[in-house]
Design a protein around this motif. Sequence first.
Motif, PDB file in Angstrom:
ATOM      1  N   ILE A 134       0.831  -1.207   0.000  1.00 28.55           N
ATOM      2  CA  ILE A 134       0.000   0.000   0.000  1.00 28.55           C
ATOM      3  C   ILE A 134       0.863   1.253   0.000  1.00 28.55           C
ATOM      4  N   GLY A 135       1.896   1.246   0.859  1.00 26.92           N
ATOM      5  CA  GLY A 135       2.773   2.408   0.924  1.00 26.92           C
ATOM      6  C   GLY A 135       3.502   2.650  -0.383  1.00 26.92           C
ATOM      7  N   GLY A 136       3.950   1.567  -1.032  1.00 27.37           N
ATOM      8  CA  GLY A 136       4.653   1.712  -2.293  1.00 27.37           C
ATOM      9  C   GLY A 136       3.752   2.230  -3.398  1.00 27.37           C
ATOM     10  N   MET A 137       2.514   1.749  -3.438  1.00 26.51           N
ATOM     11  CA  MET A 137       1.582   2.186  -4.466  1.00 26.51           C
ATOM     12  C   MET A 137       1.162   3.639  -4.254  1.00 26.51           C
ATOM     13  N   GLY A 139       2.825   6.085  -2.165  1.00 24.61           N
ATOM     14  CA  GLY A 139       3.834   7.125  -1.980  1.00 24.61           C
ATOM     15  C   GLY A 139       5.144   6.907  -2.688  1.00 24.61           C
ATOM     16  N   GLY A 140       5.351   5.744  -3.294  1.00 26.28           N
ATOM     17  CA  GLY A 140       6.609   5.506  -4.005  1.00 26.28           C
ATOM     18  C   GLY A 140       7.462   4.459  -3.336  1.00 26.28           C
ATOM     19  N   ALA A 141       8.655   4.219  -3.926  1.00 25.13           N
ATOM     20  CA  ALA A 141       9.516   3.105  -3.503  1.00 25.13           C
ATOM     21  C   ALA A 141      10.110   3.286  -2.116  1.00 25.13           C
ATOM     22  N   LEU A 142      10.205   4.527  -1.634  1.00 24.85           N
ATOM     23  CA  LEU A 142      10.802   4.757  -0.314  1.00 24.85           C
ATOM     24  C   LEU A 142       9.977   4.155   0.810  1.00 24.85           C
ATOM     25  N   TYR A 143       8.675   4.142   0.661  1.00 23.50           N
ATOM     26  CA  TYR A 143       7.804   3.727   1.767  1.00 23.50           C
ATOM     27  C   TYR A 143       7.885   2.224   2.092  1.00 23.50           C
ATOM     28  N   THR A 147       8.798   0.809   5.682  1.00 26.97           N
ATOM     29  CA  THR A 147       7.744   0.013   6.327  1.00 26.97           C
ATOM     30  C   THR A 147       8.273  -1.294   6.897  1.00 26.97           C
ATOM     31  N   VAL A 148       9.108  -2.000   6.138  1.00 23.58           N
ATOM     32  CA  VAL A 148       9.551  -3.336   6.559  1.00 23.58           C
ATOM     33  C   VAL A 148      10.291  -3.311   7.903  1.00 23.58           C
ATOM     34  N   ALA A 253       2.161   3.947  16.322  1.00 25.96           N
ATOM     35  CA  ALA A 253       1.920   5.375  16.035  1.00 25.96           C
ATOM     36  C   ALA A 253       2.782   5.842  14.865  1.00 25.96           C
ATOM     37  N   LEU A 254       4.045   5.418  14.845  1.00 20.56           N
ATOM     38  CA  LEU A 254       4.923   5.808  13.737  1.00 20.56           C
ATOM     39  C   LEU A 254       4.451   5.196  12.419  1.00 20.56           C
ATOM     40  N   MET A 255       3.938   3.962  12.498  1.00 17.54           N
ATOM     41  CA  MET A 255       3.459   3.300  11.283  1.00 17.54           C
ATOM     42  C   MET A 255       2.229   4.004  10.730  1.00 17.54           C
ATOM     43  N   VAL A 256       1.336   4.446  11.617  1.00 15.17           N
ATOM     44  CA  VAL A 256       0.141   5.198  11.182  1.00 15.17           C
ATOM     45  C   VAL A 256       0.568   6.502  10.520  1.00 15.17           C
ATOM     46  N   GLY A 257       1.527   7.188  11.149  1.00 15.76           N
ATOM     47  CA  GLY A 257       2.010   8.440  10.575  1.00 15.76           C
ATOM     48  C   GLY A 257       2.645   8.221   9.208  1.00 15.76           C
ATOM     49  N   LEU A 258       3.389   7.135   9.055  1.00  9.11           N
ATOM     50  CA  LEU A 258       4.031   6.843   7.773  1.00  9.11           C
ATOM     51  C   LEU A 258       3.002   6.564   6.687  1.00  9.11           C
ATOM     52  N   MET A 259       1.949   5.815   7.029  1.00  4.52           N
ATOM     53  CA  MET A 259       0.914   5.519   6.033  1.00  4.52           C
ATOM     54  C   MET A 259       0.125   6.775   5.660  1.00  4.52           C
ATOM     55  N   MET A 260      -0.103   7.655   6.642  1.00  7.66           N
ATOM     56  CA  MET A 260      -0.794   8.911   6.357  1.00  7.66           C
ATOM     57  C   MET A 260       0.047   9.785   5.431  1.00  7.66           C
ATOM     58  N   GLU A 261       1.344   9.787   5.638  1.00  7.00           N
ATOM     59  CA  GLU A 261       2.234  10.552   4.776  1.00  7.00           C
ATOM     60  C   GLU A 261       2.247   9.974   3.373  1.00  7.00           C
ATOM     61  N   ALA A 262       2.258   8.644   3.263  1.00  5.02           N
ATOM     62  CA  ALA A 262       2.239   8.003   1.940  1.00  5.02           C
ATOM     63  C   ALA A 262       0.946   8.337   1.205  1.00  5.02           C
ATOM     64  N   ALA A 263      -0.175   8.335   1.950  1.00  7.68           N
ATOM     65  CA  ALA A 263      -1.457   8.670   1.315  1.00  7.68           C
ATOM     66  C   ALA A 263      -1.472  10.112   0.839  1.00  7.68           C
TER      67      ALA A 263
END
Length: 266
Positions: A134-137, A139-143, A147-148, A253-263
């Motif tokens: 989901i993050g890659g689709m 926000g790009g390859a960085l996410y 994420t991993v 919490a960090l994972m939620v923030g990362l997914m929100m940034e990717a979105a």
Amino acid sequence: MSIIASIPVLKGQDHTNLSAIPEGLLLRSRHEQFNIPGKAVARVRAEGAAVAVELRAPAGATPVVYRIEGVDEAHAVAFADGVNSLLLEPGEEVDGLSLVVCDTRRTRRAQRATRRLKRLSLAGLAATVVLAVIGGMAGGALYPVLTVPLMGFTVACLAGSQHELTDWLHRRRIRKHGVKEFARPANLPGSWLYVDATGLHRAVIHFGGGPYLEVAYDREDPADVVTLRPGFMQRLGLAAGVFLLFCGILGVALMVGLMMEAAAQG
């Protein structure tokens, strides 16, 4: 009972085996080990592909019998004949069960905890894959690269916390509702013996001084035993569980923030 090396070792079903040792007999299963002194044995019977070890019992009492299934029939006969030929009649009445010592390698609770840990790890792996995609689709390859490791850290912390805290709660329940007993020192350093409701001696490991040790065991699983006074390692486990829970929540919490940034990038 003097045991000679010519008596075969019996290998049965489900990783069980029965062997003759200088002190008597040793019956091992997947999770338990029974040390049976020679003077506790009344006789050994070969029953086809099974062997039955009958313990001595007081007059009028039903003798306890340990069985091993799925052994070689020829080895069963040789084992029974060899052991029976070395048995000596005791000079007094003997309760064989009171001489047997059971050493449990993994309790039923430990087995359930291992299964829960495996399920949690598999669920975390699946969530990692899904979020990385989901993050890659979005926000790009960085996410996926971020994420991993973050999900690995989070899952590891939550799994460790779950293990330590449920273990602490379980021990607390046994101390409050379990059967309380006094354990006495055994021959090995750090090993203590207590007697369960059936009269079987069970071993528990605890390094500490004193002539006796107060323990409590689970009514449904007598091998699940704890000391009445929590030791340093148990208190350390509780502290570790709380710390790992905090780290796991932080990871979520960090994972939620990362997914929100990717979105937002999408």
